[in-house]
Design a protein around this motif. Structure first.
Motif, mmCIF file in Angstrom:
data_model
loop_
_atom_site.group_PDB
_atom_site.id
_atom_site.type_symbol
_atom_site.label_atom_id
_atom_site.label_comp_id
_atom_site.label_asym_id
_atom_site.label_seq_id
_atom_site.Cartn_x
_atom_site.Cartn_y
_atom_site.Cartn_z
ATOM 1 N N PRO A 124 -41.027 0.801 0.736
ATOM 2 C CA PRO A 124 -39.963 1.383 1.562
ATOM 3 C C PRO A 124 -38.745 0.464 1.655
ATOM 4 O O PRO A 124 -38.820 -0.717 1.312
ATOM 5 C CB PRO A 124 -40.618 1.553 2.935
ATOM 6 C CG PRO A 124 -41.924 0.838 2.889
ATOM 7 C CD PRO A 124 -42.246 0.506 1.477
ATOM 8 N N ASN A 125 -37.622 1.006 2.095
ATOM 9 C CA ASN A 125 -36.409 0.221 2.332
ATOM 10 C C ASN A 125 -36.699 -0.963 3.228
ATOM 11 O O ASN A 125 -37.394 -0.813 4.230
ATOM 12 C CB ASN A 125 -35.371 1.097 3.043
ATOM 13 C CG ASN A 125 -34.450 1.753 2.039
ATOM 14 O OD1 ASN A 125 -34.259 1.220 0.940
ATOM 15 N ND2 ASN A 125 -33.909 2.896 2.401
ATOM 16 N N GLY A 126 -36.190 -2.094 2.853
ATOM 17 C CA GLY A 126 -36.339 -3.257 3.718
ATOM 18 C C GLY A 126 -37.671 -3.956 3.578
ATOM 19 O O GLY A 126 -37.954 -4.909 4.292
ATOM 20 N N SER A 127 -38.495 -3.536 2.627
ATOM 21 C CA SER A 127 -39.809 -4.167 2.506
ATOM 22 C C SER A 127 -39.723 -5.514 1.791
ATOM 23 O O SER A 127 -40.668 -6.296 1.828
ATOM 24 C CB SER A 127 -40.764 -3.230 1.763
ATOM 25 O OG SER A 127 -40.241 -2.923 0.491
ATOM 26 N N GLY A 128 -38.596 -5.795 1.145
ATOM 27 C CA GLY A 128 -38.421 -7.107 0.530
ATOM 28 C C GLY A 128 -38.361 -7.089 -0.985
ATOM 29 O O GLY A 128 -38.424 -8.141 -1.632
ATOM 30 N N LYS A 129 -38.195 -5.921 -1.578
ATOM 31 C CA LYS A 129 -38.188 -5.820 -3.049
ATOM 32 C C LYS A 129 -37.048 -6.642 -3.659
ATOM 33 O O LYS A 129 -37.252 -7.433 -4.576
ATOM 34 C CB LYS A 129 -38.055 -4.341 -3.470
ATOM 35 C CG LYS A 129 -39.151 -3.444 -2.906
ATOM 36 C CD LYS A 129 -39.009 -2.005 -3.353
ATOM 37 C CE LYS A 129 -37.749 -1.305 -2.885
ATOM 38 N NZ LYS A 129 -37.681 -1.050 -1.436
ATOM 39 N N SER A 130 -35.822 -6.462 -3.110
ATOM 40 C CA SER A 130 -34.678 -7.208 -3.649
ATOM 41 C C SER A 130 -34.829 -8.696 -3.400
ATOM 42 O O SER A 130 -34.473 -9.526 -4.235
ATOM 43 C CB SER A 130 -33.373 -6.721 -3.013
ATOM 44 O OG SER A 130 -33.126 -5.393 -3.393
ATOM 45 N N THR A 131 -35.367 -9.021 -2.239
ATOM 46 C CA THR A 131 -35.562 -10.427 -1.907
ATOM 47 C C THR A 131 -36.520 -11.082 -2.902
ATOM 48 O O THR A 131 -36.301 -12.212 -3.350
ATOM 49 C CB THR A 131 -36.101 -10.556 -0.469
ATOM 50 O OG1 THR A 131 -35.198 -9.891 0.413
ATOM 51 C CG2 THR A 131 -36.239 -12.010 -0.062
ATOM 52 N N VAL A 182 -34.987 -15.408 4.265
ATOM 53 C CA VAL A 182 -33.569 -15.054 4.264
ATOM 54 C C VAL A 182 -33.049 -15.320 5.662
ATOM 55 O O VAL A 182 -33.586 -14.774 6.630
ATOM 56 C CB VAL A 182 -33.367 -13.560 3.915
ATOM 57 C CG1 VAL A 182 -31.883 -13.227 3.879
ATOM 58 C CG2 VAL A 182 -34.023 -13.226 2.591
ATOM 59 N N GLU A 183 -32.034 -16.168 5.749
ATOM 60 C CA GLU A 183 -31.468 -16.513 7.059
ATOM 61 C C GLU A 183 -32.578 -16.884 8.053
ATOM 62 O O GLU A 183 -32.642 -16.324 9.147
ATOM 63 C CB GLU A 183 -30.658 -15.344 7.614
ATOM 64 C CG GLU A 183 -29.703 -14.739 6.599
ATOM 65 C CD GLU A 183 -28.237 -14.960 6.948
ATOM 66 O OE1 GLU A 183 -27.878 -14.761 8.112
ATOM 67 O OE2 GLU A 183 -27.480 -15.354 6.038
ATOM 68 N N VAL A 222 -39.249 -13.090 4.739
ATOM 69 C CA VAL A 222 -39.179 -11.699 4.289
ATOM 70 C C VAL A 222 -40.311 -11.404 3.306
ATOM 71 O O VAL A 222 -40.957 -10.370 3.388
ATOM 72 C CB VAL A 222 -37.806 -11.409 3.644
ATOM 73 C CG1 VAL A 222 -37.798 -10.028 2.999
ATOM 74 C CG2 VAL A 222 -36.692 -11.508 4.690
ATOM 75 N N GLN A 248 -29.110 -5.074 -7.514
ATOM 76 C CA GLN A 248 -29.043 -3.743 -6.904
ATOM 77 C C GLN A 248 -27.608 -3.414 -6.504
ATOM 78 O O GLN A 248 -27.110 -2.345 -6.810
ATOM 79 C CB GLN A 248 -29.954 -3.679 -5.674
ATOM 80 C CG GLN A 248 -29.963 -2.303 -5.029
ATOM 81 C CD GLN A 248 -30.825 -2.261 -3.773
ATOM 82 O OE1 GLN A 248 -31.529 -3.205 -3.436
ATOM 83 N NE2 GLN A 248 -30.762 -1.137 -3.073
ATOM 84 N N ARG A 307 -35.574 -16.134 8.266
ATOM 85 C CA ARG A 307 -36.623 -15.161 8.559
ATOM 86 C C ARG A 307 -37.472 -15.002 7.305
ATOM 87 O O ARG A 307 -36.936 -14.904 6.199
ATOM 88 C CB ARG A 307 -35.989 -13.823 8.929
ATOM 89 C CG ARG A 307 -36.985 -12.805 9.493
ATOM 90 C CD ARG A 307 -36.222 -11.678 10.221
ATOM 91 N NE ARG A 307 -35.553 -10.792 9.268
ATOM 92 C CZ ARG A 307 -36.148 -9.750 8.702
ATOM 93 N NH1 ARG A 307 -37.417 -9.481 8.958
ATOM 94 N NH2 ARG A 307 -35.485 -8.967 7.869
HETATM 95 N N1 LIG Z 1 -28.289 -11.350 3.740
HETATM 96 C C1 LIG Z 1 -29.253 -10.982 4.603
HETATM 97 N N2 LIG Z 1 -29.201 -11.394 5.873
HETATM 98 C C2 LIG Z 1 -30.152 -11.045 6.774
HETATM 99 N N3 LIG Z 1 -31.196 -10.286 6.454
HETATM 100 C C3 LIG Z 1 -31.320 -9.834 5.214
HETATM 101 C C4 LIG Z 1 -30.346 -10.147 4.213
HETATM 102 N N4 LIG Z 1 -30.710 -9.577 3.060
HETATM 103 C C5 LIG Z 1 -31.861 -8.910 3.329
HETATM 104 N N5 LIG Z 1 -32.221 -9.072 4.608
HETATM 105 C C6 LIG Z 1 -33.413 -8.495 5.266
HETATM 106 O O1 LIG Z 1 -34.544 -8.758 4.499
HETATM 107 C C7 LIG Z 1 -35.417 -7.655 4.489
HETATM 108 C C8 LIG Z 1 -35.713 -7.239 3.070
HETATM 109 O O2 LIG Z 1 -34.543 -6.787 2.443
HETATM 110 P P1 LIG Z 1 -34.519 -6.349 0.923
HETATM 111 O O3 LIG Z 1 -35.203 -7.379 0.129
HETATM 112 O O4 LIG Z 1 -33.129 -6.038 0.573
HETATM 113 O O5 LIG Z 1 -35.385 -5.022 0.979
HETATM 114 P P2 LIG Z 1 -35.525 -3.878 -0.117
HETATM 115 O O6 LIG Z 1 -34.874 -4.333 -1.362
HETATM 116 O O7 LIG Z 1 -36.997 -3.695 -0.252
HETATM 117 O O8 LIG Z 1 -34.882 -2.670 0.472
HETATM 118 C C9 LIG Z 1 -34.726 -6.571 5.294
HETATM 119 O O9 LIG Z 1 -35.271 -6.551 6.579
HETATM 120 C C10 LIG Z 1 -33.306 -6.974 5.328
HETATM 121 O O10 LIG Z 1 -32.682 -6.544 6.503
#
Ligand SMILES: Nc1ncnc2c1ncn2[C@@H]1O[C@H](COP(=O)(O)OP(=O)(O)O)[C@@H](O)[C@H]1O
Ligand SMILES: [Mg+2]
Lengths: 241, 401
Positions: A36-43, A12-13, A17, A86, A15
């Motif tokens: 945990p939050n930010g672990s990459g589940k949505s990604t 993502v951008e 993930v 989400q 980086r």
């Molecule tokens: N559009 C975005 N731009 C930059 N970073 C992103 C973006 N979307 C998600 N991230 C980063 O990717 C990581 C995983 O995010 P996400 O998949 O939403 O986590 P989760 O769903 O597990 O809470 C996080 O560190 C988040 O900050």
């Protein structure tokens, strides 16, 4: 009839993930992903759906024997993959009804009315998509649209977050009906609230910092994780029982 | 009333806005006025471009030929008069009293040309006091030949407490390449009367369009102006003005889908002349290709206890299109509540991504979003709303296609 992730890496951008996830989901199975939050589940779910905001930067996604890694999302939707987002975007000027009708044209809609009842979406059908929806309304509308797609693989991203108790019941019933049709499900949950109401979860995966660090049956994973939290819980799980 | 010398001099006078057009390049046909039992097939086809059913038309104009149809007989039952303006000027004293009162023939070369050479082609509509006309009044103007000037002088008077819904379609016949349309419209909404005016347009690549419209709304009156244009055009320049009296309401909406090399200079101006006057001025522009759009909007408050709001939103579908949004609010008395908002943007990538995950192709997703962008809540009767929706569906498809 399988979804298979082979050493999947998602950026993502620029980086990374998701840092190498392998996973197999068979027909009729329900898999739960916690972390945990930010672990990459949505990604992870976004990459399986093929959203443009994420890029696969390694590995592959195989669906029913086909490599769909580079396929645009609308073609994946045609193959039967659907995602309940989400945080779906608010879209002014477009009513839920408009999207429903357009989708009914694409997918056909034999049980539209019973669906609107199961998820009680009648009252906000004519409102602008997600604009001013409550937490529960948002999740119900999302699941409603997902179910219109009559999916083979349903990706559910935190359907139980920020939702009132009544909505949880409706959402759980809808998800049960999906699995009874044989739809494969990957369910991401943060709170676990919905899991109590779902039967027969095949596997729970713990995702931390872009990696699946532990997978097992719900009876093994959930009590530990929800009692001790991810960090301590994992130590116990991995440390060996 | 006007010295012909003044008007003659105005023939050389360019308009304040829009590309200047040399009218001598076009030919004008001999004005012709009459009745029609049936609508000509070319007009039927042109009308369908803007979703109008030809059997509902009360007035039809083909180039410089003005025809009242059988529909006028039905409208007569409600006491409504629909006549070609030229005929009205000879038969109805009220038409003579109203003509060229709100629009000055010496305003610019287009008004002057119409005044001097137009032959008073156009429609005259009179709605008697208290009559709420239950069916919309449909008119259609179409150009069916190349290289002509079409003029149209329209006068509408909705008398006290009456209500009417007028829908005008302007459509160019298939295959017509160039020309110019000049429409002069003078609308009067009397005390406590209501008029909605819906304009649906489909032009042609080489066509110039120069409407000149003025509307006067009397005490307690209500006026709704709903303007939709799509299809390529060489240029459009229109800036209708609405004068609002005591306790009046106006809703002025423009939906513009700009394309190709067209210049679209479109907007409306409201003058709040008396306390209690209120106006909403709403526009949506969707621009593609190398089109150039100027979305103007102006509200001028001469009195206190007046209200006006401008909302100009633009959507750029191509990196080479230009939208310029020009809202102006002027207050000449304390206690006028005026505001404006303007924004120009792109279709939101997040929303496209979302809809694509629901199975829409990128183009379908854009079209859904553009359609949504054009949705405004105009106070139109349901039957007309349906028609507008049909056109907007086409416009949305066209805008992204
Ligand atoms: N559009 C975005 N731009 C930059 N970073 C992103 C973006 N979307 C998600 N991230 C980063 O990717 C990581 C995983 O995010 P996400 O998949 O939403 O986590 P989760 O769903 O597990 O809470 C996080 O560190 C988040 O900050
Ligand atoms: Mg998430």
């Amino acid at each position: 009839m399988t979804l298979e992730l082979v050493n999947l890496r998602v950026c993502v951008e620029d980086r990374e993930v998701i840092k190498g996830v392998s996973l197999r989901v068979e027909r009729g199975e329900v898999h739960v992903v916690v972390g945990p939050n930010g672990s990459g589940k949505s990604t992870l779910l976004s990459a399986i759906m093929g959203l443009r905001k994420v890029k696969v930067c390694g590995g592959s996604i195989i669906f029913e024997g086909r490599d769909i890694t580079d396929m645009p999302s609308y073609e994946r939707a045609k193959l039967g993959i659907a995602l309940a987002h989400q945080n779906p975007p608010e879209i002014k000027g477009v009513r839920l009804l408009d999207v429903m009708n357009a989708m009914a044209k694409k997918y056909g809609c034999s049980d539209c009315t019973s669906l609107t009842k199961t998820l009680l979406v009648d009252s906000f059908l004519s409102r602008n998509l997600f604009v001013g929806f409550s937490g529960g309304e948002k999740k119900r509308a999302e699941l409603f649209l997902l179910m219109l797609q009559n999916p083979e693989l349903a990706l559910l991203d935190e359907p139980d977050s920020g939702v009132d108790v009544e909505s949880i019941g409706m959402l759980a019933r809808a998800i049960e009906s999906l699995r009874n049709r044989g739809t494969r499900i990957i369910l991401v949950t943060h709170t676990g609230a919905i899991m109590e109401k779902l039967s027969r979860i095949n596997k729970v995966h713990v995702l931390i910092d872009g990696r699946i660090v532990y997978s097992d049956s719900p009876d093994v994973v959930l009590p530990v994780i929800f009692k001790l939290g991810f960090k301590k819980g994992l130590e116990v799980l991995v440390g060996g029982v | 009333m006007y010295s012909s010398e003044q008007v003659l001099r105005a023939l050389e006078k360019p308009a304040l806005y829009g590309p200047d057009i040399d009218l001598s390049k076009y030919r004008i046909e001999e004005p012709d006025v009459g009745e029609a039992r049936e609508v000509d097939q070319v007009v039927v086809n042109a009308a369908s471009r803007v979703g109008l059913d030809s059997s509902s038309l009360a007035y039809v104009q083909k180039n410089e030929q003005a025809l009242a149809t059988m529909m006028t007989k039905l409208l007569e039952k409600y006491g409504v008069v629909v006549l070609p303006t030229r005929e009205a000027l000879s038969r109805e004293s009220i038409a003579r009293e109203l003509a060229w009162r709100l629009v000055d023939p010496a305003k610019d070369k287009y008004t002057a040309f119409t005044y001097l050479y137009g032959g008073e082609v156009g429609y005259f509509i009179y709605v008697p006091p208290g009559v709420k006309v239950p069916i919309p009044i449909y008119t259609c103007l179409s150009i069916v030949s190349n290289n002509v000037v079409q003029t149209s002088h329209n006068i509408v008077y909705v008398d006290e407490g009456a209500e009417a819904h007028l829908v005008t379609g302007c459509a160019i016949s298939h295959g017509v390449k160039d020309g110019i349309h000049i429409g002069i419209s003078e609308f009067y909404v009397a005390r406590n009367a209501k008029l909605t005016f819906t304009m649906l347009h489909a032009w042609a690549r080489g066509l110039h369009v120069r409407p000149r419209t003025a509307v006067k709304v009397g005490e307690g009156g209500e006026y709704v102006n709903y303007y939709v244009t799509y299809s390529p055009v060489a240029s459009i320049q229109t800036y209708p003005v609405v004068y609002l009296g005591r306790n009046t309401r106006a809703y002025l909406a423009s939906i513009i889908a700009s394309s190709e090399e067209g210049v679209y200079d479109v907007g409306s101006r409201a003058v709040l002349e008396k306390p209690g006057a209120a106006v909403e001025n709403v526009s949506r522009v969707v621009a593609r290709d190398v089109s150039e759009t100027y979305a103007r909007a102006e509200i001028e408050a001469l009195e206190s206890d007046t209200k006006g709001h401008i909302e100009c939103l633009g959507l750029l579908l191509s990196t080479n299109a230009v939208i310029s949004s020009i809202p102006v609010i002027t207050s000449r008395k304390r206690g006028a509540l005026l505001s404006h908002e303007a924004a120009i943007g792109l279709v939101a990538e997040e929303e496209i991504d979302y809809l694509m995950s629901r199975g829409f192709t990128e183009e379908e997703a854009k079209s859904v979003l553009v359609r949504g962008f054009m949705n405004i809540d105009a106070p139109l009767p349901p039957s007309i709303k349906k028609q507008v929706d049909y056109i907007l569906d086409m416009v949305a498809k066209y805008a992204v296609g």
